[in-house]
Motif scaffolding. Structure first.
Motif, PDB file in Angstrom:
ATOM      1  N   ARG A 224      -5.473  -0.970  -9.847  1.00 47.89           N
ATOM      2  CA  ARG A 224      -5.354  -2.153 -10.430  1.00 47.89           C
ATOM      3  C   ARG A 224      -6.347  -1.205 -11.604  1.00 47.89           C
ATOM      4  NH1 ARG A 224      -7.364  -4.728  -5.735  1.00 47.89           N
ATOM      5  NH2 ARG A 224     -10.001  -3.848  -6.927  1.00 47.89           N
TER       6      ARG A 224
ATOM      7  N   LEU B 240       2.136  -5.530  -3.880  1.00 49.19           N
ATOM      8  CA  LEU B 240       1.732  -4.080  -2.632  1.00 49.19           C
ATOM      9  C   LEU B 240       1.724  -4.863  -0.996  1.00 49.19           C
ATOM     10  CD1 LEU B 240      -0.166  -1.425  -3.964  1.00 49.19           C
ATOM     11  CD2 LEU B 240       1.693  -0.821  -3.612  1.00 49.19           C
ATOM     12  N   TYR B 241       0.929  -6.371  -1.604  1.00 47.51           N
ATOM     13  CA  TYR B 241       1.003  -7.430  -0.660  1.00 47.51           C
ATOM     14  C   TYR B 241       2.610  -8.098  -0.214  1.00 47.51           C
ATOM     15  CZ  TYR B 241      -4.368  -6.920  -0.795  1.00 47.51           C
ATOM     16  OH  TYR B 241      -5.250  -6.769  -0.661  1.00 47.51           O
TER      17      TYR B 241
ATOM     18  N   GLU C 271      -1.060  -5.475  -7.331  1.00 42.60           N
ATOM     19  CA  GLU C 271      -1.366  -6.061  -5.998  1.00 42.60           C
ATOM     20  C   GLU C 271      -0.567  -6.842  -5.701  1.00 42.60           C
ATOM     21  OE1 GLU C 271      -6.204  -6.451  -4.577  1.00 42.60           O
ATOM     22  OE2 GLU C 271      -6.013  -6.720  -6.300  1.00 42.60           O
TER      23      GLU C 271
ATOM     24  N   PRO D 179      -2.745  -5.308 -13.458  1.00 41.97           N
ATOM     25  CA  PRO D 179      -3.568  -5.311 -12.476  1.00 41.97           C
ATOM     26  C   PRO D 179      -2.710  -6.116 -10.730  1.00 41.97           C
ATOM     27  CG  PRO D 179      -5.103  -6.133 -13.416  1.00 41.97           C
ATOM     28  CD  PRO D 179      -3.273  -5.613 -14.386  1.00 41.97           C
TER      29      PRO D 179
ATOM     30  N   LEU E  44      -6.674   0.184  -3.545  1.00 44.35           N
ATOM     31  CA  LEU E  44      -6.598  -1.061  -4.466  1.00 44.35           C
ATOM     32  C   LEU E  44      -7.164  -1.414  -5.831  1.00 44.35           C
ATOM     33  CD1 LEU E  44      -5.306  -4.221  -2.087  1.00 44.35           C
ATOM     34  CD2 LEU E  44      -4.309  -2.383  -3.489  1.00 44.35           C
ATOM     35  N   ARG E  45      -8.215  -0.525  -6.097  1.00 42.18           N
ATOM     36  CA  ARG E  45      -9.589  -0.533  -6.930  1.00 42.18           C
ATOM     37  C   ARG E  45      -8.974   0.701  -7.895  1.00 42.18           C
ATOM     38  NH1 ARG E  45     -15.247   1.710  -7.338  1.00 42.18           N
ATOM     39  NH2 ARG E  45     -16.009   0.498  -9.397  1.00 42.18           N
TER      40      ARG E  45
END
Length: 551
Positions: free
Chosen positions: A169, A182-183, A179, A175, A165-166
């Motif tokens: 982003r 995706l959740y 993110e 970002p 994820l980092r």
């Protein structure tokens, strides 16, 4: 199998269809990207442990759904069922392993019952920005188009892969949205898995093998029966579309042979140096959808009903572009394929086939220019609204205005577009005279005018079709109007590529219309009166095109 057993299987099948729709609705309710939340640019489905799709959500696009149906076996090749653990979630945006470009992330989640994998849930959604040049057709290689994630873990035994994820982003312009989406995909798969376990416990089912066999065999047999009703033979159709720097010629030969259909695109133009190339999975998705629109369209879409359809596109063809071809705007050409396939079927089912339509959605990327934003004290933004043109006229009905076919996505509302950007939408209405004239008129496009509230410059990325080559009419019907992109201050733009809209300018889109069916002279007087009174047809077009109508 007993009668009770067969009834239970049908009930479970019905329940699976309901579950995947709940899965899709969860994705829409939780998505961060407006194009997913408002327009339904997504897919959701449930698969058996062999990676065969058993059911798909009604909500979603054929390009996502049918390409995702072919992508799950790619996940299993990388991570076999035997290596999956509870809490695992896999993802990729590899265009050739999933749904055709980097902006689409596909997630696969195994579902466990009593410690054993009993099924898989997959979902896909479009993320507005994945870095690189930004969503558009201008790149020359896929490496320029954004971050590419091979099949890997997003969650491993319930633990999020924070470094992944980092990395994501750090490579995208928004970002939080990337993110969050995706959740959202993870949540929708989890909802599907929970409901599947509830269903299996309710019906006291230990695995889906019998249900899976029944669904796939029934669907495959039903499609075989529908195809056998058609006359054997090879039917041909071709279409020239705008392309990027030069037109693209799509050639199709559709062969009906007993209970199978082969769609062959041999002879189609070669790959482009720009990002309009189509990976084979996306080509297969929309080509097979063209068949499913007319043949067995009441049969649920799954691996069984798709199995009798084979799609062939030779390597090096723009419809089978291989890495590292640029593919970001693969939808611009891919969404034209149902028109080509339906053109072949017009020779088999002449009383059921609509005319060509706008087909490709008009989904510009509108975004801030970072330097200009600082100079004008304007906020940074990126939005990917969707505007639609008209569909082709049908044999006994007018075409549908401002309706997305074949993608099926909804338009994004003006209110949402304005609240998520510093843009103001000054005008949005039907584009009069844009539907092709005919006994039955093509659907109309629309006109949209956009300005920046801070009168600051902004960036436009275009991926539009039907700007040079209109949707064609049939049986004497007229072509639909071509689309246009221009500034109200008289600057005309091409249909593809990036532009910098100057400070204070008003950007205008005119989306294309659908082709007309039948001689315009035979259009009923009552329909003409309604057209004129509703502002869909002008008096000038009435006189020029329908003048011989003596009603």
């Amino acid at each position: 199998m007993s009668l009770v057993g067969n009834i239970e299987k049908q009930l479970v099948w019905d329940r699976l269809l309901a579950i995947v729709e709940d899965q899709a609705q969860t994705l829409m309710r939780t998505a961060f990207s407006p194009v997913v939340r408002e327009a339904g640019d997504l897919s959701a489905g449930v698969f058996n442990t062999k990676g065969e799709m058993l059911a798909q959500a009604i909500t979603g696009t054929p390009g996502h759904v049918n390409a995702m149906a072919r992508s799950v076996p790619n996940f299993l090749a990388e991570v076999p069922i035997s290596k999956m653990r509870e809490g695992d979630v896999l993802l990729t945006n590899d265009p050739w392993l999933a749904t055709g470009h980097l902006n689409d992330f596909t997630l696969v989640t195994p579902t466990f019952l009593n410690g054993k994998v009993v099924g898989l849930f997959a979902s896909t959604s479009h993320i507005a920005d994945v870095g690189g040049r930004g969503f558009g057709p201008d790149a020359n290689e896929v490496y320029e188009e954004g971050i590419q994630i091979p099949i890997t873990y997003l969650f491993k035994q319930g633990q999020v892969q924070a470094e992944l994820l980092r990395l994501i982003r750090a490579n995208v312009r928004d970002p939080v949205v990337a993110e969050g989406d995706l959740y959202s995909l993870t949540a929708c798969n989890n909802v599907g898995a929970e409901k599947l376990i509830d269903t299996m416990n309710e019906f006291q089912i230990k695995d889906l093998s019998d249900i899976s066999d029944m669904i796939l065999n029934t669907s495959r047999d039903a499609m075989h029966q529908e195809i056998q009703k058609l006359n054997d033979g090879t039917y041909r159709y071709d279409m020239t579309v705008d392309g990027y720097d030069q037109p693209v010629h799509v050639v199709c030969a559709l062969t009906i042979d007993g209970d199978r259909i082969v769609i062959d695109f041999t002879g189609t133009s070669g790959v482009s140096r720009y990002g309009i190339n189509v990976p084979l999975p996306y080509c297969e998705a929309y080509a097979s959808f063209g068949i499913r629109c007319l043949v067995g369209n009441d049969i649920p879409n799954n691996a069984g009903s798709l199995a009798p359809i084979e799609v062939v596109a030779p390597a090096g063809c723009i419809l089978n572009a291989e890495p590292p071809c640029a593919v970001s705007a693969r939808h611009a050409l891919g969404q034209m394929l149902p028109d080509v396939v339906i053109g072949c079927l017009s020779q088999v089912l002449p009383d059921e086939v609509p005319c060509e339509g706008a087909s490709c959605i008009w989904n510009p990327v509108l975004m801030s220019d970072s330097t200009a934003s600082m100079n004008f004290n304007a906020p940074e933004f990126v939005i990917n609204p969707i505007f639609n043109g008209g569909t082709g006229a049908r044999v006994h009905k007018d075409g549908l205005s401002t309706t997305a076919f074949p993608s099926g996505v909804r338009t994004t509302s003006t209110e949402v577009n304005e609240i998520t950007s510093p843009l103001v939408f000054l005008r949005r209405e039907y584009l009069r005279d844009s539907g092709g004239a005919g006994k039955f008129r093509g659907g109309l496009g629309q006109i949209i005018e956009i300005a920046h509230t801070h009168k600051a410059p902004f960036v436009l990325s275009k991926m539009f079709e039907r700007v040079q080559h209109p949707a064609r009419g049939r049986n004497g019907g007229s072509n639909g109007a071509v689309g246009r992109v221009y500034l109200k201050e008289d600057q005309e733009y091409s249909g593809k590529g990036k532009e910098w809209i100057p400070a204070g300018a008003t950007l205008v889109f005119e989306t294309p219309g659908g082709g007309g069916w039948g001689d315009p002279i035979s259009r009923q007087a009552s329909m003409l009166r309604s057209d004129v009174e509703s502002g869909l047809v002008s008096q000038e077009q009435l006189s020029r095109v329908y003048f011989a109508n003596e009603h």
